[in-house]
Structures are given as structure tokens and as C-alpha cells.
Design a protein around this motif. Structure first.
Motif, short mmCIF file in Angstrom:
data_model
loop_
_atom_site.label_atom_id
_atom_site.label_comp_id
_atom_site.label_asym_id
_atom_site.label_seq_id
_atom_site.Cartn_x
_atom_site.Cartn_y
_atom_site.Cartn_z
N GLY A 83 44.38 31.80 30.50
CA GLY A 83 43.74 32.94 31.18
C GLY A 83 42.89 32.46 32.35
N SER A 84 42.77 31.16 32.49
CA SER A 84 42.03 30.61 33.62
C SER A 84 42.81 30.70 34.93
CB SER A 84 41.68 29.15 33.35
OG SER A 84 42.85 28.42 33.07
N ALA A 85 44.12 30.99 34.85
CA ALA A 85 44.93 30.98 36.08
C ALA A 85 44.35 31.89 37.18
CB ALA A 85 46.38 31.35 35.78
N PRO A 86 44.13 33.20 36.90
CA PRO A 86 43.61 34.03 37.99
C PRO A 86 42.20 33.62 38.43
CG PRO A 86 43.68 35.29 35.93
CD PRO A 86 44.41 34.00 35.68
N MET A 87 41.45 33.04 37.49
CA MET A 87 40.09 32.61 37.84
C MET A 87 40.16 31.40 38.80
SD MET A 87 39.20 34.95 35.95
CE MET A 87 39.46 35.79 34.38
N ARG A 88 41.15 30.53 38.56
CA ARG A 88 41.33 29.41 39.47
C ARG A 88 41.71 29.93 40.86
NH1 ARG A 88 45.40 26.19 41.67
NH2 ARG A 88 44.89 23.96 41.85
N ALA A 89 42.60 30.94 40.88
CA ALA A 89 43.04 31.50 42.17
C ALA A 89 41.84 32.08 42.94
CB ALA A 89 44.08 32.59 41.92
#
Ligand code: A2P
Length: 423
Positions: A290-296
């Protein structure tokens, strides 16, 4: 004004199997359990659906928003819908006197978003009660493009990177995969997702359905100025109950080599988008991939760090241990005055078990200050179970200050400032 439908006419709610990416959002959202699925399709039970529209805004593809005027006794059954590869052509209704009187011809509308079925509860009220988050993007979000590439016409991307972002000795095999689109346009925004079509067929001999992955890179590419994007993919080796299971697409992706090609559809998603106005603050709450969009979103802010446009970034990130937290190394290198990082580790030897919601309570003062600012948007992505825990924590920190969470919760949803993407 919409005239009532005659009793023998049904505005039947259908899901387009050619566009649907089987993400389960509609089934989870439906307040009356009218949506179900088999290994082929997601379908709507005409005997249960009340046309409340709660499922429509969260659907990332728009495949949910299909309607047919039907003679009620001839409505498509759930079993029929399971067998579809595409929506049936619209049929002309036999002339129904009352229907004609009500201004309805035989032509069914494909666009029912302005008008729910007769007898349904007011759609906006139902949707507002059902969804924990907003069904609209933040007011300043950029315009997203969706469904540019479909099952019938996918885009071919080339793998230009694939490496593990969790400790090699841990059970969490999470990969950072970079896909390049060459000369073809694939416009995306942070918070959107794409579909990957894994090669091969399922147990019934049908091509596999697309699997949905959130982007881990910002709109201008994994590498600024390149026509590429990245994904964060966890290799699935067991099901939710812990039994051995082989994730078709995750294993395919994690095993890809540089220069392999991949079939991609999308992009998807029109609400889980970041604000685009200066000095917007982001509270980001995630577990695992779930960190993917936060990384983006973080990377979008990092690239404009020197412009003075950024608001505050506050991150709550949950993982079993530091070594199982994707992107741990690069994350910890970010300047502390750029992003406020709170790591919730649940299985770190010698440390008490912590979940993201515990840390939200620990940081109540700062969370409250940000919540009080209308420039703050909140994003939650990761395990489904965290949804309730995070809402409870936000309620607690609000109520501690003598404020009414239900009022604030409604404001956050209405203003597109609270978004969930859980699985
Ligand atoms: P746990 O150790 O209890 O499983 P995963 O590695 O399975 O993707 O999970 C990521 C993190 O999310 C883990 O630390 C996990 O803790 C935690 N977690 C599990 N359930 C919840 C929940 N209901 N709310 C918040 N975090 C959770």
C-alpha cells in the motif's frame, strides 16, 4: 424530472465484463449485497439491486455504470451474466403503454449516473453512508485519463528494471518493477493504477483476467522525463488464511527479466488523486505494498522540494519489521523537514507490536493540526483490516479535542480529502 418506471419495466444494473478489472470494489461497497462474482465475472443480482448507486463512484474503470431497460420478467439472471464475455446488445422494449406514457422509448440508457432505479433510496444519501472515504477527488486534482488501453487493445510495455525492495532473508518478497512505454502515450497521475494481463489461461481455459496494481512513480515517470512507471508487487505464495497459494500475476511479474514485454491496460482511477494546489498537506497511511501510491506522491513532492510549493507530508507506514518494509533505505534518507515519517512495526524482535493506528494516536496533536487545515488530504492504502482501525484512530484524535468526528468525516468525504484503497 424523471418519471417513474412502470412496474413491469426494470432498469437493470449490469457490469461490463470487457472493462471490469475484477478488483472487488463494487462487491465490497454494495450496501445490500447485490453484487457477486464467479471465476469469470462480477455481476449484479436484479432481484436485490435497488439502484442506490453506492458502487458507481468507487469503480476505477467505469465498468459498473451500465444499465438496460428490461421487461422485469426477462431480466438477465446472475447465471446468465456469469457466462458473458461482453455485454449483450441493447434490446428494444416491447411497447409498454405506461412506459411510453412516461416518456421512455425502447432505447435503454447507457448512462444512468443521473438517475437511479425507481424505488431506490436517494443515491447520494446511501453512497455517503456506505463509503468510508470520498467518492470525488480533491478539488484541485489534475484531470485523470482512464481506460486508454483495454483488454481488447492492450499496450505492450518493456521491463527496464525489476529488483527486490525488502530484505533478502525475509518472507516478504516485494519487488519494484519499472515498465517503459517507448513512444506511446500512457498518461498517469499519482494514485492511479494499471492492469497487467498475465499470459496463459485459467483453470477453465480462458485468458487470465487483468490484475490491478497502483503506480509507485509520479506522473512524470519513474525517472523524470522518461515514458515509464513503476509498480510495487508482493509475490503471493499463500492465501489470506495462510494456506499455500500461487499468485498468478504477482509471480509472473516478480520473475520478469529486463527487456521482457508485458501487456498493460488502463490507467484506472479518478478519485484517489493528489491535490494539485500549492501548499497542500498530505497525511499518508499505508501498510506493505500500500506504500506504492505514497511513494508516487512523496516523489512528486520531492522533485519540487526547492520550489516552495510543497505543504507538509506526514507518513504512517506499517510493516512486520524494518527489513520487510518496502523502500526502507531510500525512505529513511529523505530529510526530516521534508517528510514526517512514522514507522509502525508489528513483529520487530524486542519491540512492542505497533500498528499505524497506534502511531496516529501517539501523534494526535500533529494529526489534529493537519486535519484542521482545509489544505490537508488523507490517503489510506493497504490491508483491508486497517480501514476500521484508522477511522477509529482519526475519530479518537478528533474527539479528544472536543470536536465532532462525524461532522469532520462528512466534510472530508464531501471535499474529496479522505481516500481509501484497501484489499
Ligand atoms: P501483523 O504482524 O499483525 O500481521 P503484511 O506484511 O501482512 O502485508 O502486513 C503489513 C503490516 O500491517 C504488518 O505489520 C501487519 O501486522 C499490519 N496489520 C495487519 N492487520 C492490521 C490491521 N488491522 N490494522 C493495521 N495494521 C495491520
Amino acid at each position: 424530472m424523471n418519471a417513474p418506471l412502470p412496474a413491469q419495466v426494470l432498469k437493470q444494473h449490469l457490469i461490463d465484463p470487457e472493462i471490469c478489472i475484477r478488483c472487488n470494489t463494487c462487491e465490497e461497497t454494495c450496501p445490500v449485497d447485490a453484487i457477486t462474482h464467479d471465476s469469470n465475472n462480477y455481476v449484479v443480482d436484479p432481484d436485490i439491486c435497488n439502484g442506490c448507486m453506492a458502487c458507481v463512484p468507487p469503480c476505477p474503470t467505469g465498468s459498473i455504470d451500465n444499465w438496460r431497460l428490461m421487461v422485469r420478467s426477462e431480466a438477465y439472471s446472475v447465471q446468465e451474466q456469469f457466462g458473458w464475455e461482453e455485454l449483450p446488445k441493447e434490446k428494444a422494449l416491447p411497447v409498454v403503454e405506461e412506459a411510453t406514457a412516461a416518456g421512455l422509448s425502447g432505447a435503454a440508457s447507457d448512462d444512468a449516473s443521473d438517475d437511479a432505479s425507481e424505488g431506490a433510496a436517494p443515491p447520494s444519501a446511501q453512497a455517503a453512508f456506505t463509503l468510508p472515504g470520498a467518492s470525488v477527488p480533491p478539488w484541485s486534482a489534475a484531470h485523470p485519463y482512464v481506460n486508454l488501453y483495454t483488454h481488447k487493445a492492450p499496450m505492450t510495455a518493456t521491463v527496464v528494471g525489476n529488483y527486490r525492495v525488502t530484505g533478502a532473508d525475509t518472507e516478504s518478497d516485494i519487488h519494484h518493477i519499472v515498465l517503459d512505454f517507448g513512444e506511446l502515450p500512457f498518461p498517469v497521475l499519482e494514485g492511479q493504477s494499471i492492469g497487467i494481463l498475465p499470459p496463459g489461461v485459467d483453470a477453465q481455459g480462458r485468458p487470465h483476467h487483468a490484475r490491478q496494481y497502483s503506480l509507485a512513480s509520479p506522473r512524470d515517470g519513474e525517472r523524470a522525463g522518461y515514458n515509464n512507471l513503476s509498480l510495487t508487487v508482493k509475490r503471493v505464495t499463500e492465501d489470506h488464511g495462510g494456506a499455500a497459494a500461487h499468485g498468478v500475476c504477482s509471480n509472473y511479474l516478480c520473475d520478469l527479466a529486463k527487456n521482457d514485454t508485458v501487456q498493460v491496460i488502463g490507467p484506472f482511477g479518478h478519485t484517489f488523486l493528489m491535490p494539485n494546489h500549492p501548499r497542500a498537506n498530505l497525511i499518508m497511511i499505508c501498510t506493505g505494498t500500500g506504500s506504492a501510491p505514497m511513494r508516487a506522491m512523496t516523489e512528486r513532492y520531492r522533485r519540487r522540494m526547492d520550489t516552495g510549493e510543497n505543504g507538509k507530508l506526514m507518513l504512517f507506514f506499517g510493516a512486520r519489521t524494518e527489513r520487510e518494509l518496502p523502500y526502507f533505505g531510500p525512505l529513511m534518507k529523505l530529510p526530516r523537514d521534508f517528510i514526517d515519517i512514522n514507522l509502525a512495526l508489528s513483529r520487530e524482535p524486542g519491540q512492542p507490536k505497533r500498528y499505524v493506528q497506534d502511531l496516529i494516536r501517539d501523534r494526535a496533536g500533529q494529526v489534529r493540526d493537519l486535519l484542521a487545515d482545509r489544505n490537508t488530504c488523507i490517503y489510506v492504502c493497504g490491508l483491508k483490516g486497517m480501514e476500521v482501525g484508522v477511522l477509529d484512530a482519526l475519530r479518537d484524535v478528533t474527539m479528544q479535542a472536543g470536536q465532532d468526528w462525524s461532522i469532520l468525516h462528512d466534510v472530508l468525504r464531501r471535499e474529496g480529502r479522505l481516500h481509501f484503497e484497501t484489499y
